[in-house]
Every structure is written in C-alpha cells, then in structure tokens.
Scaffold this active site. Structure first.
Site, PDB file in Angstrom:
ATOM      1  N   ASP A 142      48.689  35.695  37.274  1.00  0.00           N
ATOM      2  CA  ASP A 142      49.834  36.572  38.154  1.00  0.00           C
ATOM      3  C   ASP A 142      51.129  36.390  37.186  1.00  0.00           C
ATOM      4  O   ASP A 142      51.581  37.324  36.914  1.00  0.00           O
ATOM      5  CB  ASP A 142      50.059  36.039  39.456  1.00  0.00           C
ATOM      6  CG  ASP A 142      51.176  36.741  40.041  1.00  0.00           C
ATOM      7  OD1 ASP A 142      52.310  36.315  39.816  1.00  0.00           O
ATOM      8  OD2 ASP A 142      50.831  37.558  40.804  1.00  0.00           O
ATOM      9  N   ILE A 170      51.001  40.365  41.958  1.00  0.00           N
ATOM     10  CA  ILE A 170      49.756  40.731  41.507  1.00  0.00           C
ATOM     11  C   ILE A 170      48.395  40.303  41.806  1.00  0.00           C
ATOM     12  O   ILE A 170      47.448  40.924  42.027  1.00  0.00           O
ATOM     13  CB  ILE A 170      50.290  40.779  39.727  1.00  0.00           C
ATOM     14  CG1 ILE A 170      51.222  41.661  39.661  1.00  0.00           C
ATOM     15  CG2 ILE A 170      48.990  41.429  39.195  1.00  0.00           C
ATOM     16  CD1 ILE A 170      51.728  41.507  38.042  1.00  0.00           C
ATOM     17  N   ASP A 171      48.527  39.140  42.168  1.00  0.00           N
ATOM     18  CA  ASP A 171      47.150  38.349  42.433  1.00  0.00           C
ATOM     19  C   ASP A 171      47.028  38.916  43.838  1.00  0.00           C
ATOM     20  O   ASP A 171      45.670  39.663  44.324  1.00  0.00           O
ATOM     21  CB  ASP A 171      47.417  37.043  42.925  1.00  0.00           C
ATOM     22  CG  ASP A 171      47.341  35.994  41.763  1.00  0.00           C
ATOM     23  OD1 ASP A 171      46.549  36.628  40.570  1.00  0.00           O
ATOM     24  OD2 ASP A 171      47.472  34.700  41.752  1.00  0.00           O
ATOM     25  N   LEU A 172      47.796  39.378  44.818  1.00  0.00           N
ATOM     26  CA  LEU A 172      47.604  39.949  46.095  1.00  0.00           C
ATOM     27  C   LEU A 172      47.240  41.383  46.146  1.00  0.00           C
ATOM     28  O   LEU A 172      46.669  41.886  46.780  1.00  0.00           O
ATOM     29  CB  LEU A 172      48.845  39.538  47.005  1.00  0.00           C
ATOM     30  CG  LEU A 172      49.312  38.164  47.292  1.00  0.00           C
ATOM     31  CD1 LEU A 172      50.755  37.934  47.986  1.00  0.00           C
ATOM     32  CD2 LEU A 172      48.243  37.206  47.976  1.00  0.00           C
TER      33      LEU A 172
END
Length: 397
Positions: A142, A170-172
């Site tokens: 991320d 960004i992960d989410l």
C-alpha cells in the site's frame, strides 16, 4: 440460496479485506496459507503483527480482517499440494478462488486461471497484484503504491513533505474492487453458466480515484491544483480546518448560498466583501479568506461555532479521534463484533452498508492451519491420506 464458498490464498490486508466482506454476507471463506519452510514464522506474516490478542499467531493487526473464516495450510510449491487444491475446488464446489501473490508465481503454484478453470469451468478467479499481470514481478504494498499513484504528492501541508494517508486506502480500494468484480461475475455466471477471470491492479485502481486531479492536466491547470494543499479545498472556498478557542473545527462552503448564510452570522460578517460573494472571487482571495476566517474562529469555542453552523445549515464537524468515532450513535449501533477465546467481547469496524441478513457477529479468526484436516476430510481425504500429506510437508495443522 446456496451458501457460496471461496478459497483464498491470502495474506496482508488487500485480499483479506475483500474476503471479509464475503464472510460478512455469511459466505464460507477458507483462507489458504503456506506450510512452514524453515524461514521465519509460518503462514500470513500479519498473524504476528501487533499486540497479542489470543495467542502468538492471532495478534491485533490480524484479527479484524479475518473474523468468520476458516484456515488451512497447504504447500502449493509441491505438485501434490496443487493436486490437493484442485480436489478441494472440485469437491467443495468452490465458487471463487482468490489470490494476492505476484503474478509470476501463478503458474509456479498451479493457481493460474487456466489450470483451475480446467478443474471447474464456472470458477470465478480473482487476483490482486501491484500493477496487474503485465508486470508480473512487482510487489504490491500500500505505501509504495500511494507513492507511485501520486497519493503522497496530494497529501500533507503545501509547505511540507509528501505524506501517507492515515488509512491504507489502496489496499482497501483493491479489496473493494475484488468484491465488486466477484459480484458482477456471479451475476454474469447466472446468465451464461461461465466463470471468469478478474485481475485487480492496485496501481490502476488507485489511479481511478484521481478523478479530481489527473484530468486537470489537459485543462491547463495551475501546478498548485495538483499538489498538496493541507486541509483546504482548492476549488470550494472556504473549506478548511480552522483553529478555535479550545481546538479545531472543519467547515465546508459548497455554494454561494452557503457563503451568504455564513457571513450572516455576526462573528463572520467582517469576512464578507463584494469580491467574495462568488466562489470565483473567493478563489482569488483564498489565502486572505483563510486568514480572516481563522482570526474569527480562534476567539470562539468549538461548541459555539458548531451551534451557529447548525442554525445556519453550514456543513461542519469537530475533529474526532478514533475513540470518539466508535462512540458516535450512528457508528456504535452498526459495529461488527467477535468474541476472543477468553470470552472478551471485541468491537470492530461497522459493515460498509447495512444489508438484511448480513452478519455483525463473526467467529474469532482461526489459528494457523486450524481447519486443514477437517476441510480435507470434507473433500473426501481419508485420515491416512491426511497423515501422509502431513508427513511429506504438503499440509500443516
């Protein structure tokens, strides 16, 4: 409706977050972790991050994304392990296979779409990677993608350094794209009977959110429009965080009507002038307006300003810390929960969207390899087969 089954070779956050959303719907999620290889601790490294909540492999950073799941340990570097996976997909009638390893490993581990679709033609395959299969060796982290996608350039004070977001956005975002993609694929499969492949590039998904900045490049924008600006909004003036006599308050003026209502509040009347009556004029006097606003707000208590803003219907908010967020009525009623092995009730983030039948109470995350034997037995493996596979290092748990 038949309960969906997902097999997910997952670690870190992006994919565990995606499959958590399926677990919240009551779907069966079986996370696949690697068997011990003699280097470091076994399984998902996130198991060992943060404070100990239950035991050494269920620490604080691991808990919330992995409630409601099962866990098996499988050596996919070995052809026998790959055969076990294919048998699980077939015998458990899996709907979805997910992974978030680098694309160059897909074929090496026997998890590429073509190999698994040959076992079950209507399988939905979803992978998250840094930049998609065209960049097979790029690792996806991320913070690295935040830097690469311009997020850090857009975050922080104008006179300060590039800054990470306080949330792993960004992960989410990538996880939500898997969630949405799988839902679309299931809808298409219901009509066509065919499975499909979904590749989520963390970089592309992140860049898709640059809707207020990236297009400005072709609009002859000023460089100040596409870089850091602290807490202010470059277009809607005044929208910013302002100091108060006892803290801070955020306020947002989104129209000339709201500006007029703001300046009708006696405290703020001196901030108005003829030029500032329109947002175009306020943009020209942006810096002076922020100074004038702060000169007013720093003399008044946060609660008093908030009361005046409520009366005038001015969008605003106090700056809540995380404990305060959890206590908000709108959030507290929607929190998801789990129970630790010692009986403690643990509160977690709310569901993203209230949905009839969604599960707010989810069982505590599994230990490493906790369900390996039970899941294999369900797929028809005998006790003798499981024992042999364990002795050969093909499974663990």
């Amino acid at each position: 409706m038949r309960r969906r089954t997902i097999l997910s070779m997952e670690q870190a956050l992006s994919l565990p977050y995606a499959t958590l959303r399926f677990a919240q719907l009551g779907w069966r999620v079986i996370r696949i972790e690697s068997t011990p290889n003699g280097e470091g601790l076994p399984g998902d490294p996130n198991r060992y991050i943060g404070g100990r909540v239950a035991d050494d492999d269920r620490r604080s950073y691991f808990i919330a994304p992995n409630v409601g799941k099962e866990a098996i340990a499988l050596n996919l570097k070995d052809p026998q392990g790959q055969e076990v996976l294919r048998r699980l997909i077939k015998e458990l009638d899996a709907d979805v296979f997910c992974c978030n390893t680098v694309p160059k490993r897909y074929k090496q581990l026997g998890i590429d779409y073509e190999s698994l679709a040959a076992v079950k033609a209507d399988l939905i395959w979803a992978g998250i990677s840094a930049m998609g299969p065209d960049y097979p060796e790029a690792p996806g982290y991320d913070p690295v993608i935040q830097a690469m996608a311009g997020y850090m350039e857009l975050t922080g004070p104008a006179d300060g350094p590039p800054t990470l977001s306080g949330v792993p956005l960004i992960d989410l975002k990538a996880g939500d794209e898997v969630y949405a993609g799988v839902m679309m694929a299931l809808l298409e499969r219901a009509e066509s009977g065919r499975g499909s492949r979904i590749d989520v590039s963390m970089l592309q998904a992140a860049a898709s959110w640059l809707i207020t900045t990236l297009p400005l490049l072709d609009f002859d924008c000023d460089p100040s429009e596409i870089t850091r600006c602290g807490n202010e909004h470059r277009k809607f003036i005044p929208t910013n965080v302002y100091p108060t006599a006892d803290g801070f308050i955020y306020m947002a003026i989104g129209s000339d009507v709201q500006w007029r209502r703001l300046t009708e509040i006696p405290w703020f009347a001196p901030v108005a002038n003829a030029v500032r009556a329109t947002n175009e004029g306020r943009v020209k006097e942006r810096e002076a307006i922020h100074r004038d606003m702060a000169a007013v707000t720093r003399r008044v208590a946060t609660a008093d300003i908030a009361a005046a803003f409520r009366q005038a219907t001015i969008p605003h908010a106090a700056i809540n810390d995380i404990p305060a967020v959890r206590e908000m009525e709108a959030i507290a009623r929607a929190l998801t929960r789990t129970q630790a092995p010692d009986g403690r009730a643990l509160r977690m983030q709310p569901l993203a969207v209230d949905r009839p039948g969604a599960k707010c109470e989810l069982r505590f995350p599994p230990k490493y390899g906790e369900h390996t034997v039970a899941v294999l037995a369900e797929a028809g493996f005998s006790a003798a087969e499981c024992s042999s596979l364990r002795e050969q290092g093909i499974i663990a748990g």
